[in-house]
Design an enzyme around this catalytic site. Sequence first.
Site, PDB file in Angstrom:
ATOM      1  N   SER A  41       3.939  -1.920  10.231  1.00 11.09           N
ATOM      2  CA  SER A  41       5.407  -1.964  10.347  1.00 11.09           C
ATOM      3  C   SER A  41       6.002  -3.322   9.968  1.00 11.09           C
ATOM      4  O   SER A  41       6.951  -3.778  10.600  1.00 11.09           O
ATOM      5  CB  SER A  41       5.853  -1.545  11.756  1.00 11.09           C
ATOM      6  OG  SER A  41       5.481  -0.200  12.004  1.00 11.09           O
ATOM      7  N   LYS A  61       0.032   4.269  -0.247  1.00 13.20           N
ATOM      8  CA  LYS A  61      -0.613   5.459   0.329  1.00 13.20           C
ATOM      9  C   LYS A  61      -0.428   6.644  -0.627  1.00 13.20           C
ATOM     10  O   LYS A  61      -0.450   6.444  -1.838  1.00 13.20           O
ATOM     11  CB  LYS A  61      -0.074   5.707   1.747  1.00 13.20           C
ATOM     12  CG  LYS A  61      -0.163   4.414   2.599  1.00 13.20           C
ATOM     13  CD  LYS A  61       0.104   4.604   4.041  1.00 13.20           C
ATOM     14  CE  LYS A  61      -0.037   3.263   4.756  1.00 13.20           C
ATOM     15  NZ  LYS A  61       0.143   3.371   6.199  1.00 13.20           N
ATOM     16  N   HIS A  77      -9.460   1.361   5.328  1.00 12.33           N
ATOM     17  CA  HIS A  77      -8.127   1.500   5.936  1.00 12.33           C
ATOM     18  C   HIS A  77      -8.232   2.432   7.148  1.00 12.33           C
ATOM     19  O   HIS A  77      -9.014   3.386   7.137  1.00 12.33           O
ATOM     20  CB  HIS A  77      -7.139   2.055   4.901  1.00 12.33           C
ATOM     21  CG  HIS A  77      -5.728   1.998   5.392  1.00 12.33           C
ATOM     22  ND1 HIS A  77      -5.207   2.957   6.235  1.00 12.33           N
ATOM     23  CD2 HIS A  77      -4.750   1.084   5.198  1.00 12.33           C
ATOM     24  CE1 HIS A  77      -3.951   2.617   6.517  1.00 12.33           C
ATOM     25  NE2 HIS A  77      -3.654   1.495   5.901  1.00 12.33           N
ATOM     26  N   GLY A 110       3.068   2.551  10.733  1.00 10.77           N
ATOM     27  CA  GLY A 110       4.015   3.646  10.518  1.00 10.77           C
ATOM     28  C   GLY A 110       4.798   4.037  11.756  1.00 10.77           C
ATOM     29  O   GLY A 110       5.481   5.066  11.770  1.00 10.77           O
ATOM     30  N   GLU A 133      -6.490   4.797   8.102  1.00  6.22           N
ATOM     31  CA  GLU A 133      -6.301   6.222   7.799  1.00  6.22           C
ATOM     32  C   GLU A 133      -7.580   6.823   7.220  1.00  6.22           C
ATOM     33  O   GLU A 133      -7.898   7.987   7.471  1.00  6.22           O
ATOM     34  CB  GLU A 133      -5.097   6.403   6.855  1.00  6.22           C
ATOM     35  CG  GLU A 133      -3.791   6.203   7.617  1.00  6.22           C
ATOM     36  CD  GLU A 133      -2.658   5.592   6.810  1.00  6.22           C
ATOM     37  OE1 GLU A 133      -2.699   5.625   5.569  1.00  6.22           O
ATOM     38  OE2 GLU A 133      -1.715   5.073   7.441  1.00  6.22           O
ATOM     39  N   ASN A 185       0.862  -1.187   0.000  1.00  9.77           N
ATOM     40  CA  ASN A 185       0.000   0.000   0.000  1.00  9.77           C
ATOM     41  C   ASN A 185       0.896   1.235   0.000  1.00  9.77           C
ATOM     42  O   ASN A 185       1.485   1.568   1.022  1.00  9.77           O
ATOM     43  CB  ASN A 185      -0.900  -0.042   1.250  1.00  9.77           C
ATOM     44  CG  ASN A 185      -1.735   1.221   1.392  1.00  9.77           C
ATOM     45  OD1 ASN A 185      -1.838   2.021   0.464  1.00  9.77           O
ATOM     46  ND2 ASN A 185      -2.338   1.386   2.568  1.00  9.77           N
ATOM     47  N   GLU A 220      -4.857  -4.694  11.022  1.00 10.68           N
ATOM     48  CA  GLU A 220      -3.809  -3.685  11.165  1.00 10.68           C
ATOM     49  C   GLU A 220      -4.013  -2.935  12.486  1.00 10.68           C
ATOM     50  O   GLU A 220      -4.815  -1.985  12.544  1.00 10.68           O
ATOM     51  CB  GLU A 220      -3.867  -2.680  10.006  1.00 10.68           C
ATOM     52  CG  GLU A 220      -3.598  -3.278   8.652  1.00 10.68           C
ATOM     53  CD  GLU A 220      -3.055  -2.239   7.662  1.00 10.68           C
ATOM     54  OE1 GLU A 220      -1.951  -2.462   7.161  1.00 10.68           O
ATOM     55  OE2 GLU A 220      -3.713  -1.214   7.436  1.00 10.68           O
TER      56      GLU A 220
HETATM   57  P1  13P Z   1       3.342   0.566   7.637  1.00 16.69           P
HETATM   58  O1  13P Z   1       3.845  -0.719   7.030  1.00 16.69           O
HETATM   59  O2  13P Z   1       4.055   1.786   7.103  1.00 16.69           O
HETATM   60  O3  13P Z   1       3.282   0.502   9.121  1.00 16.69           O
HETATM   61  O4  13P Z   1       1.826   0.745   7.125  1.00 16.69           O
HETATM   62  C1  13P Z   1       0.933  -0.288   7.311  1.00 16.69           C
HETATM   63  C2  13P Z   1      -0.309   0.027   6.568  1.00 16.69           C
HETATM   64  O5  13P Z   1      -1.074   0.884   6.950  1.00 16.69           O
HETATM   65  C3  13P Z   1      -0.570  -0.724   5.325  1.00 16.69           C
HETATM   66  O6  13P Z   1      -1.863  -0.493   4.875  1.00 16.69           O
END
Ligand code: 13P
Length: 252
Positions: free
Chosen positions: A214, A12, A96, A174, A98, A10, A168
Amino acid sequence: MDRRTLIAGNWKMNKTPAETESYIKSFMKLLHNDSRIEVLLLPPFTGLERAGKLLSETTIALGGQDLHFETGGAFTGEISSEMLKACGCSYVLVGHSERRALFEEGDRLINRKLHAALAAGLHPILCVGETLEEHRQGQVEERITSQLGADLAQIKAAEASLVVIAYEPIWAIGTGETATPMGAQGTIHVIREWIAAAYDQNVAETMRILYGGSVKPENAASLLHQPDIDGALVGGASLFPDSFAQIVAASH
Ligand code: 13P
């Protein structure tokens, strides 16, 4: 039951179409074909068309990061399932964390998006996960099962097997903090049991459930070798062809 491993990147809000092209060209050279592993890229909308053309002759799948629940019309700024499919997408992320936290998407909207993705023949990847506060207070199971119940409302067993779930934990996204392999396995097992109770054993055994938060080349193998973890949804480490290819290699 054999479930095909899915390693999804992903991106983003990262990479222009030109950067997408150079990434894919480098990544292709690093990837070793293995039919047991499905690799999926999720670029931003503006990179999808170019990515779709480059990936069309490959085994790498393409997906969108979101979709609107209508197929077209006056919805400024939105993207429909048909537009995703026209670019070559077979997957789409839904809910997601976010989108939930920063764009105030609630379970009702997520449920409509899931229905829209399934109606269009896209595989939705439904993201669920608890906050740090919920994690500390021991409310993980309660939080996740309430999301699953609301998000999957009115989705029948035949369609549910097309859904991929990504667990997640929000505190691991992140942040460099990862759930322990045992912790992620435990929660994903709870999700699978919930699916078995809500649908049936067959849906639970065929549904792929991923871990995200992560995931890095260093921790991927220990997470991916857990019995209920069927793959990874990778953010930051998927932005670099070499680290993403290493994560794919770790799942062998
Ligand atoms: P990270 O791998 O940067 O922690 O992000 C995970 C994520 O949100 C994947 O959709």
